[in-house]
Structures are given as structure tokens and as C-alpha cells.
Design a protein around this motif. Structure first.
Motif, PDB file in Angstrom:
ATOM      1  N   TYR A 109      67.378  48.061  74.073  1.00 24.42           N
ATOM      2  CA  TYR A 109      67.210  46.815  73.330  1.00 24.42           C
ATOM      3  C   TYR A 109      67.035  47.101  71.844  1.00 24.42           C
ATOM      4  O   TYR A 109      66.555  48.170  71.460  1.00 24.42           O
ATOM      5  N   HIS A 123      59.891  43.282  68.925  1.00 23.39           N
ATOM      6  CA  HIS A 123      60.940  43.528  69.915  1.00 23.39           C
ATOM      7  C   HIS A 123      61.841  42.299  69.946  1.00 23.39           C
ATOM      8  O   HIS A 123      61.370  41.191  70.169  1.00 23.39           O
ATOM      9  N   GLY A 125      64.519  41.604  71.983  1.00 24.92           N
ATOM     10  CA  GLY A 125      65.004  41.145  73.282  1.00 24.92           C
ATOM     11  C   GLY A 125      66.525  41.107  73.354  1.00 24.92           C
ATOM     12  O   GLY A 125      67.089  40.670  74.343  1.00 24.92           O
ATOM     13  N   PRO A 127      69.864  42.847  74.012  1.00 24.21           N
ATOM     14  CA  PRO A 127      70.319  44.094  74.638  1.00 24.21           C
ATOM     15  C   PRO A 127      71.400  44.769  73.791  1.00 24.21           C
ATOM     16  O   PRO A 127      72.243  44.108  73.176  1.00 24.21           O
TER      17      PRO A 127
END
Length: 160
Positions: A109, A123, A125, A127
Motif C-alpha cells: 500500500y 496510511h 489505503g 493498493p
């Protein structure tokens, strides 16, 4: 019948109370995080200015400051200048570009880190497999951002 209506009103009121409490907590956390980021950025900026003041300026350094149209790239990106297919950030004021964020791939990710550190900013998220070939090539060379607006704009383009 009146009892059912009262119960509906009770549960609706309870749900609204929970949602409003959650929103208030999220706003408070966002504001405190934003303040922490501004404070850390200010401290970094003060440290960089102190380093510049402590170092004597040479004639070569003075020539670099006068070239407003030149692109200031991170050291790793300068080594691969001929191979790069993406554009770097142009300095707005003509001085130097101070990058604050960079994209890295972690566990498949995209994650945003503070520039040249292992401190995770957030983060995403997104991919890695969802990126286009061009975006993957850019990521190999390094994708750096000056501010959050630029970073969020790029991430939005990745998801659309």
C-alpha cells in the motif's frame, strides 16, 4: 401505538447523540494533529534556517540562489536526472524547495512519510497494484511533496 413512536424517537435521538459526539471527537483530534504538524514543521524550519546561518555562503552557493527557474531536487533524484520521466516541483519563490512528504510503498500500500524519515504521516489505503505503470515508475524515482495540498491532489489523481 404511542409506545412504538416513543421508542423510535428515543433510538433516533440516541443515534444522533452518538454521531454528534463522534464528529466532535474527530474534529478535536484533527485540530490537535494539525497543530502538532505545524509546530514540528516550524521547529524543522527554524533548524534549517539556523544551519544556513551557521554555514558560510560560497560563490557557488550564491550562483545557485539566483537561478529562479532551476529545479531543486532531492539528492537521490539528482543522481537519476537523465532517467526521470516525471517532473519535479518548481520552486514558487525561486529560493529552494523544501519537501515535507514523500510516498513509499509498505506492505503493498502507498504510505505518506515525512521527507527522508521513517515517520509515517498517514496510511493512504491505496493498493500499489491499483497504480498505473507511469505512477509506478514515478514512485521508483521518488515522489516528493512540498505541502499537504499538493500531496492530497496527487493521491486523489491516483484513486480516480
Amino acid at each position: 401505538m404511542n409506545h412504538k413512536k416513543s421508542m423510535r424517537i428515543f433510538w433516533l435521538s440516541l443515534c444522533l447523540l452518538v454521531v454528534s459526539g463522534t464528529v466532535i471527537i474527530a474534529v478535536v483530534q484533527y485540530r490537535s494533529h494539525k497543530k502538532e504538524m505545524q509546530d514540528s514543521y516550524t521547529q524543522q524550519e527554524n533548524g534549517v534556517q539556523a544551519n544556513r546561518l551557521a554555514q558560510p555562503q560560497t560563490d557557488a552557493d550564491a550562483g545557485d540562489d539566483t537561478q529562479a527557474s532551476s529545479v531543486i531536487q532531492p539528492r537521490a533524484a539528482q543522481e537519476n536526472t537523465d532517467e526521470q520521466t516525471h517532473t519535479q516541483v518548481q520552486p514558487v519563490s525561486g529560493n529552494t524547495t523544501e519537501y515535507r512528504f514523500e510516498l513509499k510503498v509498505k506492505d503493498g500500500y502507498l504510505d505518506v512519510y515525512h521527507y527522508h524519515t521513517d515517520n509515517l504521516f498517514f496510511h493512504t489505503g491505496i493498493p500499489y497494484s491499483a497504480l498505473t505503470v507511469n505512477q509506478r515508475q514515478e514512485l521508483e524515482h521518488g515522489i516528493y511533496f512540498v505541502n499537504e495540498q499538493e500531496m492530497y491532489g496527487y493521491l486523489e489523481s491516483c484513486t480516480s
